[in-house]
Write a protein that holds these residues in place. Structure first.
Motif, PDB file in Angstrom:
ATOM      1  N   GLY A  85       6.045  -1.096   5.742  1.00  0.00           N
ATOM      2  CA  GLY A  85       6.456  -1.515   4.418  1.00  0.00           C
ATOM      3  C   GLY A  85       5.267  -1.562   3.488  1.00  0.00           C
ATOM      4  O   GLY A  85       4.101  -1.485   3.929  1.00  0.00           O
ATOM      5  N   LEU A  86       5.541  -1.663   2.184  1.00  0.00           N
ATOM      6  CA  LEU A  86       4.478  -1.626   1.173  1.00  0.00           C
ATOM      7  C   LEU A  86       4.713  -2.733   0.149  1.00  0.00           C
ATOM      8  O   LEU A  86       5.850  -2.992  -0.245  1.00  0.00           O
ATOM      9  CB  LEU A  86       4.470  -0.253   0.499  1.00  0.00           C
ATOM     10  CG  LEU A  86       3.382   0.028  -0.540  1.00  0.00           C
ATOM     11  CD1 LEU A  86       2.994   1.506  -0.505  1.00  0.00           C
ATOM     12  CD2 LEU A  86       3.839  -0.346  -1.960  1.00  0.00           C
ATOM     13  N   LEU A 141       2.083  -3.950   7.095  1.00  0.00           N
ATOM     14  CA  LEU A 141       2.302  -3.722   5.668  1.00  0.00           C
ATOM     15  C   LEU A 141       1.072  -3.092   5.037  1.00  0.00           C
ATOM     16  O   LEU A 141      -0.063  -3.419   5.402  1.00  0.00           O
ATOM     17  CB  LEU A 141       2.610  -5.032   4.951  1.00  0.00           C
ATOM     18  CG  LEU A 141       3.857  -5.792   5.377  1.00  0.00           C
ATOM     19  CD1 LEU A 141       3.990  -7.071   4.557  1.00  0.00           C
ATOM     20  CD2 LEU A 141       5.107  -4.937   5.258  1.00  0.00           C
ATOM     21  N   LEU A 142       1.315  -2.208   4.084  1.00  0.00           N
ATOM     22  CA  LEU A 142       0.243  -1.678   3.248  1.00  0.00           C
ATOM     23  C   LEU A 142       0.305  -2.428   1.923  1.00  0.00           C
ATOM     24  O   LEU A 142       1.295  -2.328   1.192  1.00  0.00           O
ATOM     25  CB  LEU A 142       0.422  -0.179   3.012  1.00  0.00           C
ATOM     26  CG  LEU A 142      -0.637   0.497   2.121  1.00  0.00           C
ATOM     27  CD1 LEU A 142      -2.011   0.440   2.782  1.00  0.00           C
ATOM     28  CD2 LEU A 142      -0.241   1.940   1.822  1.00  0.00           C
ATOM     29  N   ILE A 143      -0.722  -3.204   1.645  1.00  0.00           N
ATOM     30  CA  ILE A 143      -0.775  -3.983   0.405  1.00  0.00           C
ATOM     31  C   ILE A 143      -1.685  -3.247  -0.569  1.00  0.00           C
ATOM     32  O   ILE A 143      -2.887  -3.095  -0.327  1.00  0.00           O
ATOM     33  CB  ILE A 143      -1.281  -5.408   0.669  1.00  0.00           C
ATOM     34  CG1 ILE A 143      -0.361  -6.092   1.681  1.00  0.00           C
ATOM     35  CG2 ILE A 143      -1.333  -6.205  -0.633  1.00  0.00           C
ATOM     36  CD1 ILE A 143      -0.856  -7.435   2.161  1.00  0.00           C
ATOM     37  N   VAL A 144      -1.088  -2.750  -1.641  1.00  0.00           N
ATOM     38  CA  VAL A 144      -1.801  -1.960  -2.647  1.00  0.00           C
ATOM     39  C   VAL A 144      -1.979  -2.835  -3.881  1.00  0.00           C
ATOM     40  O   VAL A 144      -1.002  -3.281  -4.485  1.00  0.00           O
ATOM     41  CB  VAL A 144      -1.002  -0.685  -2.996  1.00  0.00           C
ATOM     42  CG1 VAL A 144      -1.728   0.109  -4.084  1.00  0.00           C
ATOM     43  CG2 VAL A 144      -0.787   0.167  -1.743  1.00  0.00           C
ATOM     44  N   THR A 145      -3.233  -3.067  -4.250  1.00  0.00           N
ATOM     45  CA  THR A 145      -3.544  -3.977  -5.354  1.00  0.00           C
ATOM     46  C   THR A 145      -4.195  -3.217  -6.497  1.00  0.00           C
ATOM     47  O   THR A 145      -5.225  -2.566  -6.319  1.00  0.00           O
ATOM     48  CB  THR A 145      -4.487  -5.105  -4.887  1.00  0.00           C
ATOM     49  OG1 THR A 145      -3.892  -5.781  -3.777  1.00  0.00           O
ATOM     50  CG2 THR A 145      -4.721  -6.103  -6.011  1.00  0.00           C
ATOM     51  N   GLN A 170      -1.155   6.878   2.474  1.00  0.00           N
ATOM     52  CA  GLN A 170      -1.244   6.011   3.649  1.00  0.00           C
ATOM     53  C   GLN A 170       0.104   5.387   4.000  1.00  0.00           C
ATOM     54  O   GLN A 170       0.326   4.975   5.150  1.00  0.00           O
ATOM     55  CB  GLN A 170      -2.263   4.900   3.418  1.00  0.00           C
ATOM     56  CG  GLN A 170      -3.675   5.362   3.143  1.00  0.00           C
ATOM     57  CD  GLN A 170      -4.608   4.181   2.895  1.00  0.00           C
ATOM     58  OE1 GLN A 170      -4.503   3.132   3.528  1.00  0.00           O
ATOM     59  NE2 GLN A 170      -5.519   4.352   1.945  1.00  0.00           N
ATOM     60  N   SER A 171       1.004   5.279   3.039  1.00  0.00           N
ATOM     61  CA  SER A 171       2.283   4.615   3.287  1.00  0.00           C
ATOM     62  C   SER A 171       3.159   5.388   4.268  1.00  0.00           C
ATOM     63  O   SER A 171       4.100   4.831   4.835  1.00  0.00           O
ATOM     64  CB  SER A 171       3.038   4.410   1.970  1.00  0.00           C
ATOM     65  OG  SER A 171       3.437   5.653   1.412  1.00  0.00           O
ATOM     66  N   HIS A 172       2.852   6.662   4.474  1.00  0.00           N
ATOM     67  CA  HIS A 172       3.643   7.471   5.396  1.00  0.00           C
ATOM     68  C   HIS A 172       3.176   7.341   6.839  1.00  0.00           C
ATOM     69  O   HIS A 172       3.816   7.887   7.739  1.00  0.00           O
ATOM     70  CB  HIS A 172       3.594   8.938   4.964  1.00  0.00           C
ATOM     71  CG  HIS A 172       4.192   9.188   3.607  1.00  0.00           C
ATOM     72  ND1 HIS A 172       5.549   9.179   3.366  1.00  0.00           N
ATOM     73  CD2 HIS A 172       3.594   9.428   2.405  1.00  0.00           C
ATOM     74  CE1 HIS A 172       5.776   9.412   2.089  1.00  0.00           C
ATOM     75  NE2 HIS A 172       4.614   9.569   1.483  1.00  0.00           N
ATOM     76  N   ALA A 173       2.085   6.631   7.066  1.00  0.00           N
ATOM     77  CA  ALA A 173       1.565   6.466   8.423  1.00  0.00           C
ATOM     78  C   ALA A 173       2.568   5.724   9.303  1.00  0.00           C
ATOM     79  O   ALA A 173       3.316   4.862   8.837  1.00  0.00           O
ATOM     80  CB  ALA A 173       0.238   5.707   8.388  1.00  0.00           C
TER      81      ALA A 173
END
Length: 251
Positions: free
Chosen positions: A47-48, A12-16, A39-42
């Motif tokens: 998931g994000l 998961l990409l956690i964007v804060t 980065q979410s397309h890596a």
């Protein structure tokens, strides 16, 4: 980055979001969010999760003291970047979960709408799409995201009345999937993102795109085609007077 923190954890990409008291959005923050979303397309991101570390706030929307002072070129650039932001979240062929740990208002509510699933904090918080009170006419893509989330009748209430929703009401109309204690919102959002990320990725992405297509979102279209219409409405005397009154009330 100054206002955004991103970390990868178990696919998961956690964007804060982390700006000021209330994650008020300005040009710099929108630029950082758009940069992070690349980065979410890596391949290793399945998931994000979009979250906030500001107590009591997910995002209060546009930074009134800054954005409301932008001239036409600056506002065109900023809102174009904001369009890119919510469209990227909404169309990402992967699970996107919003950890709504506090107030989500105006532009902050739009970011929440762009998520597939929303977990909201229980407590004295509010969700509001109150642009009508400022004479602001939102682009059709934002309207469609709300219709997707809550249906036409409740979307009418949200947009035409500028109605403020308590968490319990947001759950009742299906705007959020779950309520949690504020300190548990992120954990619950991550759990939901992991569950969705465990689905076959190709099928998930295609089904999500099909749902977008059948709900009236043109896969080849973009709200950017409506950008100049939005800017024209933004700078009408009606909207300008309402924004000035709001700024004055905050002084």
């Amino acid at each position: 980055m100054t206002f955004i923190r991103a970390e990868k954890a178990d696919g998961l990409l956690i964007v804060t979001m982390s700006r000021g008291k209330a994650n008020a959005l300005n040009a710099a923050m929108a630029e950082e969010l758009n940069s992070v979303l690349v980065q979410s397309h890596a391949h290793d991101v399945r998931g994000l999760v979009l979250a906030s570390d500001r107590p009591k706030f997910f995002s209060a929307g546009f930074d009134v003291t800054e954005v409301f002072q932008y001239d036409r070129p600056a506002m065109t650039s900023f809102f174009g970047a904001f369009m890119n932001l919510y469209e990227t979240l909404f169309h990402l062929p992967k699970p996107v979960v919003g950890a709504i740990s506090g107030h989500a208002v105006a532009g902050g509510a739009v970011l929440a709408l762009a998520c597939d699933v929303r977990v909201m904090a229980e407590g004295p918080y509010r969700f509001a799409l109150n642009e009508v009170n400022l004479g602001i006419v939102l682009p059709p893509g934002i309207i469609r995201m709300a219709v997707d989330a809550v249906g036409t009748r409740h979307a009418r209430e949200l947009f035409l009345s500028g109605e403020t929703l308590a968490p319990s009401r947001a759950l009742e109309i299906g705007l959020v999937s779950e309520l949690a204690e504020p300190d548990q919102v992120l954990d619950r959002a991550i759990a939901r993102a992991r569950a969705l990320a465990a689905k076959p990725a190709g099928a998930f992405g295609l089904i999500k795109q099909t749902l977008i297509d059948v709900s009236g979102h043109s896969p080849a279209g973009s709200d950017r085609q409506q950008l100049h219409n939005f800017i024209d409405h933004w700078f009408t005397s009606e909207s300008s007077e309402r924004r000035e009154a709001l700024i004055e009330s905050l002084r």
